[in-house]
Design an enzyme around this catalytic site. Structure first.
Site, PDB file in Angstrom:
ATOM      1  N   ARG A 197       0.844  -1.179   0.000  1.00  0.00           N
ATOM      2  CA  ARG A 197       0.000   0.000   0.000  1.00  0.00           C
ATOM      3  C   ARG A 197       0.888   1.239   0.000  1.00  0.00           C
ATOM      4  NH1 ARG A 197      -3.025  -3.062  -1.455  1.00  0.00           N
ATOM      5  NH2 ARG A 197      -5.081  -3.661  -0.680  1.00  0.00           N
ATOM      6  N   GLU A 255      -4.386   6.991  -5.507  1.00  0.00           N
ATOM      7  CA  GLU A 255      -4.596   6.209  -6.723  1.00  0.00           C
ATOM      8  C   GLU A 255      -5.990   6.488  -7.275  1.00  0.00           C
ATOM      9  OE1 GLU A 255      -3.828   2.101  -5.865  1.00  0.00           O
ATOM     10  OE2 GLU A 255      -1.735   2.457  -5.313  1.00  0.00           O
ATOM     11  N   HIS A 276      -0.547  -0.377  -9.988  1.00  0.00           N
ATOM     12  CA  HIS A 276      -1.194  -1.283  -9.038  1.00  0.00           C
ATOM     13  C   HIS A 276      -1.690  -2.551  -9.742  1.00  0.00           C
ATOM     14  CE1 HIS A 276      -3.324  -1.270  -4.882  1.00  0.00           C
ATOM     15  NE2 HIS A 276      -2.976  -2.491  -5.237  1.00  0.00           N
TER      16      HIS A 276
END
Length: 320
Positions: free
Chosen positions: A238, A267, A286
């Site tokens: 994260r 994000e 991601h």
């Protein structure tokens, strides 16, 4: 009346079909654009089940309006996008999709390590732009991976999978974890280290810790200052675990060799993100679990969890 389900992103029809056979299903109409806050707020007041993505924020205020909601099934291992404390208070079950993405995410982490250490992005960019004019003795040189020391922060399933890959490259493996894991040490030949010691000794640092209040901002300026100037930092858990301002400074001033990033504090990443301007950053959006097989398997777990709850059974992978 059939129980109802809202899916916050457009998903493959073959995955959604089993839910449609049993329940009333509504689904956001875009795969690429997130559901709007207004639509999500309206839907959550009506449905019995909510199928969410990691990009959907489900906070206490929203949950308080969810009078019929019985289950939230999140398409991710992490679930920090959901206020699980509030959900628990309101008797709403929350599930995730662990285990099935372990190996795929470990592949990404190790691939990002290789790409960062060996400067794949810089070399490819120069090649595509016509910048490769001649072979040069030190052109595009990077750092070795084989025979070096990797430090893994967070020795869960994915950490263990990365350790197995590292052993194939004849690497020494250090790890730091909330609690020591003697069985893992014995099985994989890894050694426990306190965080500062790991940062000082590792040639490559891989962050795989879950995001919690304890891990938030755990890698800041002081920690980056402990690392070798030849070291790389790989972040695949994260984004908020790493202080991005401090990381920018460390990379810009060559306090560390490079960083490989799959996750960011915000994000999707804002346009002209400072870290993306640096040549010693290798970044991907991601995609840790982004193989076709793994993502479809994750979705199947969500379908099973929603079906189990709405039909009165205890779901697998319940987090609250």
């Amino acid at each position: 009346m059939k129980p109802s389900v809202f899916i916050t992103r457009k998903l493959p029809e073959e995955i959604v079909a089993p839910l449609k056979e049993k329940f009333t299903v509504r689904m956001w109409d875009s795969e690429d654009v997130a559901v709007t806050h207004a639509v999500l707020r309206e839907e959550i007041t009506q449905v019995d089940a909510l199928w969410t993505m990691l990009s959907d924020t489900i906070d206490r205020d929203m949950l308080e309006s969810a009078t019929n909601l019985k289950v939230i099934s999140n398409l991710a291992v992490g679930y920090n996008n959901i206020d699980t404390e509030a959900a628990n208070e309101m008797g709403i079950i929350v599930t995730n999709t662990p285990d099935v993405l372990t190996e795929t995410t470990a592949d990404l982490a190790f691939g990002l390590l290789l790409a960062t250490a060996r400067r794949f992005n810089t070399a490819e960019k120069e090649l595509r732009q016509g910048g490769w004019l001649s072979w040069t003795p030190m052109g595009f040189t990077g750092m070795d991976v084989h025979g070096t020391t990797v430090g893994i922060i967070g020795m869960g399933r994915i950490g263990e999978a990365v350790a197995r890959r590292a052993k194939g490259f004849n690497m020494d493996v250090l790890y730091h974890n909330r609690s020591r894991k003697p069985e893992t040490e014995e099985e994989y030949g890894v050694a426990f280290a306190e965080l500062d010691d790991l940062l000082q000794r590792a040639d490559h640092v891989v962050i795989l810790a879950p995001f919690t209040e304890e891990t938030k901002g755990m890698i800041g300026g002081r920690e980056l200052g402990l690392m070798k100037k030849t070291a790389t930092l790989i972040s695949v858990s994260r984004g908020c675990i790493v202080d991005e301002v401090a990381l920018y400074d460390a990379l810009k001033n060559k306090k560390i060799f490079g960083a490989g990033l799959d996750v960011f504090e915000t994000e999707p990443v804002p346009v002209r993100h400072p870290l993306l301007t640096l040549p010693n950053v290798t970044a991907v959006p991601h995609i840790g679990s982004a193989s076709v097989k793994t993502r479809l398997t994750m979705m199947k777990l969500n379908v099973d969890a929603i079906t189990d709850v709405l039909e009165g059974r205890e779901p697998a992978n319940r987090v609250v």
